[in-house]
Design an enzyme around this catalytic site. Structure first.
Site, PDB file in Angstrom:
ATOM      1  N   GLU A  35     -15.722  15.802 -76.772  1.00 15.00           N
ATOM      2  CA  GLU A  35     -16.845  15.977 -77.681  1.00 15.00           C
ATOM      3  C   GLU A  35     -17.400  14.610 -78.047  1.00 15.00           C
ATOM      4  OE1 GLU A  35     -19.848  16.784 -79.546  1.00 15.00           O
ATOM      5  OE2 GLU A  35     -18.757  18.566 -78.857  1.00 15.00           O
ATOM      6  N   GLY A  42     -16.577  22.080 -83.422  1.00 15.09           N
ATOM      7  CA  GLY A  42     -16.863  23.486 -83.688  1.00 15.09           C
ATOM      8  C   GLY A  42     -18.140  23.964 -83.045  1.00 15.09           C
ATOM      9  N   CYS A  45     -23.340  26.111 -83.626  1.00 14.61           N
ATOM     10  CA  CYS A  45     -23.431  27.162 -84.641  1.00 14.61           C
ATOM     11  C   CYS A  45     -22.924  26.692 -85.991  1.00 14.61           C
ATOM     12  CB  CYS A  45     -22.639  28.386 -84.182  1.00 14.61           C
ATOM     13  SG  CYS A  45     -22.466  29.644 -85.458  1.00 14.61           S
ATOM     14  N   HIS A 428     -22.937  56.451 -99.914  1.00 18.77           N
ATOM     15  CA  HIS A 428     -24.209  56.411-100.639  1.00 18.77           C
ATOM     16  C   HIS A 428     -24.005  55.691-101.974  1.00 18.77           C
ATOM     17  CE1 HIS A 428     -28.051  57.835-102.303  1.00 18.77           C
ATOM     18  NE2 HIS A 428     -27.371  58.129-103.414  1.00 18.77           N
TER      19      HIS A 428
END
Length: 441
Positions: A35, A42, A45, A428
């Site tokens: 990286e 990570g 995102c 509901h």
């Protein structure tokens, strides 16, 4: 120059890459995960897309100030970035290497970190480098100190009182909605003659209406010819008219990021748009090299990147039965203050198939739960095949659309008739019970 051999090399800490690293390590493989930026542990995102933008959207909906919303964004991103790093760095089977990767050949990757260089070799290499914003060739745009990409806008230190958004796509609309809710006066410059042109006309009109109701100005058929910094802000010239803003958000799309990878040295082919070409098994043109996520030119969704991992897990650690050809229909979600979610066909697409279809459309204001919450804005649509009872498509513009759409997707994936949703007993008052009425076709 030090050279180290691994069972697998993964370039990029994105969703597919990090998940694959953990799975391969669990299978007793020695994995190198490269990286280039510690701020990207990570993946996209967590650090510069889904999580920070939705944190801002949620904070805005809760009535937080701009400063408090930005602080919360930083806290959430920082926490998840650290968690993701340790999830793999503390795994004995994974070596996280900070540096910039480039191919020497189809089995060797050079990693450069400052003055240090490392050569990594493996028979299996995975590319998961994501995408990067596209900057259009508008005079003055690239040199402006007040023009920002979506990544840069997430780090804004001061709230712009007036924000110009160049681009009427879903990224631009999401930012426009969030910043408007935070109190910014937003103008969206949209190149086409309407927003959400790929959606059904009634739904596109409803999307625009919700944004206009937020106080957002939509300028259609825009043609930005100049961006110029001024003493007080930044001037944006559309056709022959110039208006001044405090900041400009450039939201004109993202392209696959392969800069500096030296793919030619590895024999990896790319498309005309720069995307790495893969087959249904995510194999590139170079044997032993795979690509996954946004860099393949696929729709840029984290959940799609995760599904790419599932394909590779099937190919490398399973029976090889799962490929992109088996992938179920995807859901699209736009996290505006009134979220929009869609799966499957539009009405126009469904009619082109020659099927016998029925369409049901109803305003969100008929849903009792939304009266409870005071969130009456929106529209819902469903499209079914009346002969087979198959759900062909659905679009939801309402509060909690991003959650309810997953119920419809589950029905679609399992080939359930629309009558299952029509007759289901939901709790509901909830938004999900609106599916009883939506599919009463």
């Amino acid at each position: 120059m030090k050279q180290v051999s691994f069972d697998a090399i993964i370039i990029g800490f994105g969703k597919a890459g990090k998940t694959l690293a953990g799975a391969l390590a669990k299978a007793n493989k020695r994995v190198a995960l490269i990286e280039k930026s510690k701020e990207m542990y990570g993946g996209t995102c967590i650090n510069i897309a889904c999580i920070p933008t939705k944190t801002l959207a949620s904070s805005a909906a809760q009535g937080l100030s701009f400063d408090d919303a930005m602080q919360r964004r930083g806290e959430v991103v920082g926490r998840l970035n650290t968690k993701n790093y340790h999830m793999l760095a503390d795994n004995p089977g994974v070596t996280v290497i900070d540096g910039v990767a480039s191919f020497e050949d189809n089995r060797t990757v050079r990693v450069t970190a400052g003055d240090e260089t490392l050569l990594l070799t493996s028979d299996q290499i995975f590319i998961n480098t994501g995408a990067t914003p596209v900057i259009p060739a508008i005079p003055g745009l690239e040199s402006s100190t007040r023009a920002f990409t979506s990544t840069e806008m997430l780090l804004a230190q001061q709230q712009p009182k007036r924000l110009a958004v160049i681009g009427g796509g879903f990224i631009g609309l999401e930012f426009a909605s969030t910043f408007a809710q935070l109190g910014t006066k937003v103008t969206v410059f949209n190149r086409s003659d309407k927003l959400a042109a790929s959606e059904d006309p009634s739904m596109a009109a409803a999307i625009e209406s919700t944004l206009v109701d937020q106080g957002i100005t939509i300028v259609h058929n825009a043609n930005i010819t100049q961006v110029s910094d001024t003493d007080a802000g930044v001037a944006v010239t559309n056709h022959a008219e110039t208006a001044e803003f405090d900041a400009v958000l450039v939201a004109t799309g993202r392209r696959p990021f392969t800069d500096g990878l030296n793919l030619a040295a590895a024999g990896v082919d790319v498309s005309e748009t720069g995307a790495i070409i893969v087959n249904d098994k995510l194999e590139t043109s170079a044997p032993g090299i795979y690509a996954m996520g946004d860099v393949t030119g696929a729709p840029q969704f984290t959940y799609l990147s995760l599904d790419d991992f599932r394909i590779l897990r099937s190919q490398l650690l399973g029976d090889g039965g799962y490929t992109r050809a088996q992938r179920s229909p995807l859901v699209t979600v736009v996290f505006m203050q009134t979220p929009y979610a869609r799966i499957g066909m539009t009405e126009a697409e469904a009619r082109q198939t020659g099927r016998q279809i029925a369409v049901k459309e109803m305003p969100a204001a008929v849903i009792p739960r939304l009266h409870v919450d005071g969130k009456l804005t929106g529209l819902l649509r469903a499209i079914v095949d009346t002969d087979t009872q198959e759900i062909l498509g659905a679009a939801l513009l309402c509060q909690n659309a991003h959650e309810v759409i997953n119920i419809i997707k589950t029905a679609v994936d399992n080939q359930l008739p629309y009558t299952v949703l029509r007759d289901q007993i939901f709790t509901h008052p909830t938004v999900s019970e609106s599916l009883n009425d939506l599919f009463a076709i």
